[in-house]
Scaffold this active site. Structure first.
Site, PDB file in Angstrom:
ATOM      1  N   ASN A  89     100.082  74.130  55.563  1.00  0.00           N
ATOM      2  CA  ASN A  89      99.514  75.305  54.888  1.00  0.00           C
ATOM      3  C   ASN A  89      98.494  74.928  53.818  1.00  0.00           C
ATOM      4  O   ASN A  89      98.019  75.786  53.080  1.00  0.00           O
ATOM      5  CB  ASN A  89     100.623  76.115  54.214  1.00  0.00           C
ATOM      6  CG  ASN A  89     101.656  76.592  55.212  1.00  0.00           C
ATOM      7  OD1 ASN A  89     101.306  76.840  56.373  1.00  0.00           O
ATOM      8  ND2 ASN A  89     102.905  76.696  54.794  1.00  0.00           N
TER       9      ASN A  89
ATOM     10  N   TYR B 131      99.320  65.055  46.701  1.00  0.00           N
ATOM     11  CA  TYR B 131      99.657  64.366  45.449  1.00  0.00           C
ATOM     12  C   TYR B 131     100.159  62.949  45.741  1.00  0.00           C
ATOM     13  O   TYR B 131      99.717  61.975  45.125  1.00  0.00           O
ATOM     14  CB  TYR B 131     100.725  65.185  44.724  1.00  0.00           C
ATOM     15  CG  TYR B 131     101.159  64.637  43.391  1.00  0.00           C
ATOM     16  CD1 TYR B 131     100.331  64.725  42.273  1.00  0.00           C
ATOM     17  CD2 TYR B 131     102.420  64.048  43.237  1.00  0.00           C
ATOM     18  CE1 TYR B 131     100.749  64.243  41.041  1.00  0.00           C
ATOM     19  CE2 TYR B 131     102.834  63.571  42.006  1.00  0.00           C
ATOM     20  CZ  TYR B 131     101.999  63.663  40.908  1.00  0.00           C
ATOM     21  OH  TYR B 131     102.419  63.184  39.695  1.00  0.00           O
TER      22      TYR B 131
ATOM     23  N   LYS C 110      98.609  59.416  44.580  1.00  0.00           N
ATOM     24  CA  LYS C 110      99.351  58.515  43.700  1.00  0.00           C
ATOM     25  C   LYS C 110      99.670  57.184  44.387  1.00  0.00           C
ATOM     26  O   LYS C 110      99.816  56.159  43.718  1.00  0.00           O
ATOM     27  CB  LYS C 110     100.627  59.191  43.206  1.00  0.00           C
ATOM     28  CG  LYS C 110     100.355  60.375  42.264  1.00  0.00           C
ATOM     29  CD  LYS C 110      99.696  59.924  40.973  1.00  0.00           C
ATOM     30  CE  LYS C 110      99.540  61.045  39.959  1.00  0.00           C
ATOM     31  NZ  LYS C 110      98.909  60.591  38.700  1.00  0.00           N
TER      32      LYS C 110
END
Ligand SMILES: NC(=O)c1ccc[n+]([C@@H]2O[C@H](COP(=O)([O-])OP(=O)(O)OC[C@H]3O[C@@H](n4cnc5c(N)ncnc54)[C@H](O)[C@@H]3O)[C@@H](O)[C@H]2O)c1
Lengths: 438, 436
Positions: free
Chosen positions: A290, A344, A348
């Site tokens: 999504n 994310y 990271k």
């Protein structure tokens, strides 16, 4: 403010009912003792004698043997960096009585040799076995005690002292089950109470949360802080900058000229830069299927690409000089992955790659680049997680509690010390030994 | 060795500034006091320049709409800020000229060697304006207070009339003419034949320029957000002459009225501050001057009996300032003419172009002439930012200093100059020259 659920499970009643109660962690205070004594230094390695001498000079009582010691112990330090055969690891077992005697917030630090520097299979296996031992012991220790592992590459007495000192001290309160490698680079802190005296530090994303705490801790340790955040956060940033007697620099780290602007500000106002902490970061969570482009792009841009771009200037001719230090904020999600955080976690994890590669590039210029990967840290961000999820996040680690921004900041403040010159290209997790990830 | 003979005059540097975004009255800052806004503005300046705990030579600021309890407004703000509490402060008040006059005062003390560094500023809230009791109630209360016995006190209070209980809300009205500033301006606009189209054109340009300046990050080191406001909230980036042309007129009478809410400044809340210092102080603090404060001139006109427009005083101040500095009106890279109303700016420009005005009123052989309009209010002015009276001067000084610094970097070979003109109530005008 603790919510009702937290209040309930930490109430005296809950304690009686057997709900495990988190221990109040011992945190660093400038001028305080390194750790509680007495410290038992054991093992067969070459560092036993120098460590004893150093800890004694630091004013700590030393325990002679684990059996004879009637007192509780503050810490157990074991050097098995000379072990070449798994049979030699039996010595660890003789330390069980000492481990049993550890005080609240006790420490176990195991010193080994970096297996990557070895070749013989038995030798490599022996040294690698220590890591498994430490990580398991970390999970067994109770009452705020931690177990960590220092890997030595070469004749690394300065690096060893810095890393052992960190793991013994309250600076590492929420660092558990971790491995830190130190090399032979020399370096010490001219001033142990203000190790960052005279240094100029740039902290991005300093208006609030972890970044604001990094600014405070670096300033406490003597650094002059340049606090950077987006113009929209200017009001909060001004408060932080004024509190630490630093300067506020309003800029978006994703701007093409951000790196040059930081260098220019630091040069003209403070004469240069010694420390950079890439802390600015955002989350835009959504299940992968999504996820729209803007969530993906903005997270990548702020968390990863901006660092790559800014480093051109920050590591360029007018940027960090010899003795320079850089720390990048990664995250547990970048190591273990996290549902709803493909963007994310990718950014990271990318930061970890960036740290490793950049560290290698700049090592000959006496600059270090390291990463810090926080786990569950109590911030405004995590306070918004629904309470059940939050309570699980908080407790799913060996210390059975969330960390504080201060814990992350203390680890960073250690990495950027002059005395941490031998720590380079490492990613230290500040996660209380979270059950997620390695 | 005593050194009591006069010291040589030095240059005062403008090192930078800070303001909070200006907000339309009774909106975002409705609950903020003058002191709150000035303190936040000082703290933003302190953070930008690393001045926490620093003792400044002085802080000079003021407010036009001021509560009597705020008699020491600036000093109280300093005490609430992160500056060293040993920093002295005083208030000034010269209507809309307050902020610029404060900067002149600080610059002059620096020039004379009386202070090394200072902050000039201003703050105003039309939302938290003081409301006075009526004169009847005030007299009654004072009489009751003077009365020694209870019956005397009651007698004094008994003289109160119902009408005395209606509070007096401050109005933007000239006490000597009873006309509002807008009505005064409308008279001047008519006298100078300033058209509606010209005014709307100027207003649209102000919004356009301010929006563009924000978009290029020009204000990133001049503005610190406050109470969640990040940009001047009067700004209408897509404001057009067509839209402005549709507004009904609010000042002036009859079909010839030209002034609307779109080409007049709204009531606004906000605060600003400017950091000034000697060259030595700047160097010691590793701060590089953006621009230098060259000179200033204040004029006043007799708008009560002398047939001059209330807001026309800068027309008189500027020629005197130019003559003293051997400059012509065309010797400037930037003109910052405060847009109290679009018509104010346009009437001033027309006056300087007019041979008769120049001869009869200014006593000049030739008019000052026209200016290159592309250099006027290039990052917007009060029509777009709004105009918290005492805060406008600081906004303009810091903005112009930065513009001059940018220009100087592009063109290092020559001196770049800017002219500031601010009209003020009471028929006054404060003007200044900056250079880099
Ligand atoms: N809180 C946690 O539990 C946690 C866990 C793991 C990692 N981290 C990492 O630690 C860092 C700090 O996290 P936090 O919890 O304090 O977050 P936060 O949201 O409280 O603070 C982040 C700061 O960065 C600033 N920022 C965002 N985008 C910026 C940009 N483009 N330019 C300049 N500044 C920008 C924000 O304005 C904000 O002040 C982040 O990198 C985050 O990913 C946090």
């Amino acid at each position: 403010m603790p919510d009702l659920f937290t209040t309930l499970i930490t109430s005296p009643l809950a304690k009686k009912a057997g709900v495990p109660q988190p221990t109040r962690l011992r945190r660093y205070e400038p001028g305080g003792p390194l750790c509680e004594g007495p410290v038992l230094v054991a093992g067969t390695g070459p560092y036993v004698a120098p460590l004893r001498q150093w800890l004694g000079a630091a004013g700590l009582a030393l325990a002679e043997t684990s059996d004879a010691a009637t007192d509780r112990l503050g810490a157990v330090v074991v050097d098995l960096s000379d072990a070449t055969d798994p049979g030699q690891l039996g010595l660890l077992k003789s330390l069980a009585p000492a481990v049993k005697k550890l005080r609240t917030n006790g420490r176990v630090v195991v010193v080994g040799t970096d297996p990557a520097t070895l070749e013989d299979p038995a030798h490599v296996a022996t040294q690698r076995a220590l890591e498994g031992f430490v990580r398991s012991l970390g999970k067994e220790l109770r009452a705020g005690a931690t177990a960590n592992h220092v890997l030595v590459g070469g004749e690394a007495s300065d690096g060893l002292r810095s890393a052992v000192g960190f793991f013994l001290s309250g600076r590492s309160a929420y660092v558990d089950g971790q491995v830190v490698r130190v090399d032979a680079t020399r370096g010490g802190n001219p001033n142990e109470e203000r190790p960052l005296d005279g240094k100029v530090a740039v902290v991005t994303g300093a208006a609030r949360g972890i970044g604001a705490e990094i600014a405070r801790v670096l300033a406490r340790d003597g650094a002059t802080v340049i606090a950077v955040d987006v113009p929209a956060a200017g009001e909060a940033l001004a408060r932080v900058a004024n509190e630490v007697h630093g300067t506020a620099l309003l800029l978006d780290v994703t701007a093409p000229e951000a790196g040059a602007a930081i260098v220019e500000h630091a040069r003209s106002r403070h004469g240069g830069i010694d420390i950079v902490v890439h802390n600015a970061g955002i989350t835009r969570d959504k299940l992968f299927v999504n996820m729209d482009d803007s969530r993906w792009d903005s997270v990548m841009d702020v968390n990863l690409r901006s660092i790559l771009r800014m480093n051109e200037a920050l590591l360029g001719p007018d940027g960090l000089g010899g003795g320079g230090r850089m720390v990048c904020l990664s995250s547990m999600a970048g190591i273990a992955g996290n549902r709803g955080q493909t963007n994310y976690a990718a950014s990271k994890a990318g930061v970890i790659g960036l740290v490793t590669a950049t560290a290698e590039d700049v090592t000959e210029r006496s600059i270090t680049v390291n990463g810090v990967a926080p786990g569950f840290i109590e911030t405004e961000m995590t306070a918004r997680i629904p309470f059940a999820t939050r309570e699980i996040g908080r407790r799913m680690n060996s210390l059975q509690q969330g960390g504080t921004p201060r814990d992350v900041a203390e680890t960073i403040a250690w990495l950027v010390q002059p005395g941490s010159a031998a720590v380079n290209g490492q990613v230290v997790r500040v996660c209380g030994q979270s059950m997620l990830g390695a | 060795m005593p050194q009591t003979s006069p010291r040589p005059v030095r240059r005062a540097a403008i090192l930078g500034g800070n303001r909070i975004p200006f907000a339309r009255a009774h909106g975002a800052y409705a609950r903020a006091s003058n002191q709150d806004m000035l303190t936040a503005t000082l703290d933003g300046l302190v953070a930008r320049f690393g001045l926490a705990g620093e003792r400044m030579g002085e802080v000079v600021a003021g407010a036009v709409l001021k509560h009597s309890r705020d008699f020491n407004l600036t000093r109280e703000s300093v005490l609430g800020s992160q500056l060293d509490p040993h920093t002295p402060a005083y208030d000034v008040q010269q209507a809309c000229g307050t902020g610029l006059e404060a900067a002149i005062l600080v610059a002059n003390k620096i020039a004379l060697g009386q202070v090394e560094a200072g902050i000039a500023g201003g703050t105003d809230t039309a939302s938290d304006a003081p409301i006075a009791v009526s004169e009847g109630l005030r007299q009654t209360l004072l009489a009751a207070n003077r009365a020694k016995t209870l019956p005397d006190r009651l007698k004094a209070l008994a003289s109160l009339r119902p009408a005395d209980l209606v509070p007096a809300i401050p109005q933007n009205v000239e006490p000597r003419t009873g006309l509002s500033m807008g009505e005064h301006m409308a008279l001047t606009a008519e006298e100078w034949g300033v058209t509606r189209a010209e005014q709307d054109e100027l207003a649209a340009a102000s919004h356009r320029h301010l929006a563009a300046a924000y978009d290029r990050g020009f204000f990133d080191d001049l503005v610190t957000p406050y109470l969640g406001v990040t940009r001047d909230n009067n700004l209408r980036p897509d404001s057009t002459v067509e839209q402005l042309g549709k507004l009904r007129t609010v000042f002036g009478r009859g079909p010839d009225a030209t002034m609307t809410a779109g080409n007049s400044t709204p009531l606004t809340d906000g605060a600003s501050a400017v950091l000034l210092a000697s060259e030595e102080w700047a160097a010691e603090h590793r701060l590089s001057p953006l621009a230098w404060f060259v000179d200033a001139e204040t004029a006043a006109v007799d708008y009560v009996h002398g047939h001059e427009g209330l807001l026309m005083a800068p027309a008189y101040a500027v020629p005197r300032l130019l003559a003293r500095n051997g400059l012509t009106l065309q010797d400037f890279d930037f003109y910052e003419i405060h847009e109290a109303f679009a018509a104010t700016v346009l009437a001033l420009l027309k006056a300087w172009e007019d041979p008769r005005f120049s001869k009869e009123r200014l006593g000049l052989d030739a008019p000052l002439g026209s200016i290159d309009r592309a250099r006027l209010n290039v990052t917007g002015s009060s029509l777009a930012t709004g105009h918290p009276f005492a805060a406008t001067g600081g906004r303009i000084v810091a903005t112009l200093a930065k513009l001059l610094h940018e220009k100087k970097q592009q063109d290092p070979g020559r001196t770049v100059r800017g002219l500031i003109s601010i009209c003020a109530a009471g028929g006054q005008g404060v003007t200044a020259i900056l250079e880099a």
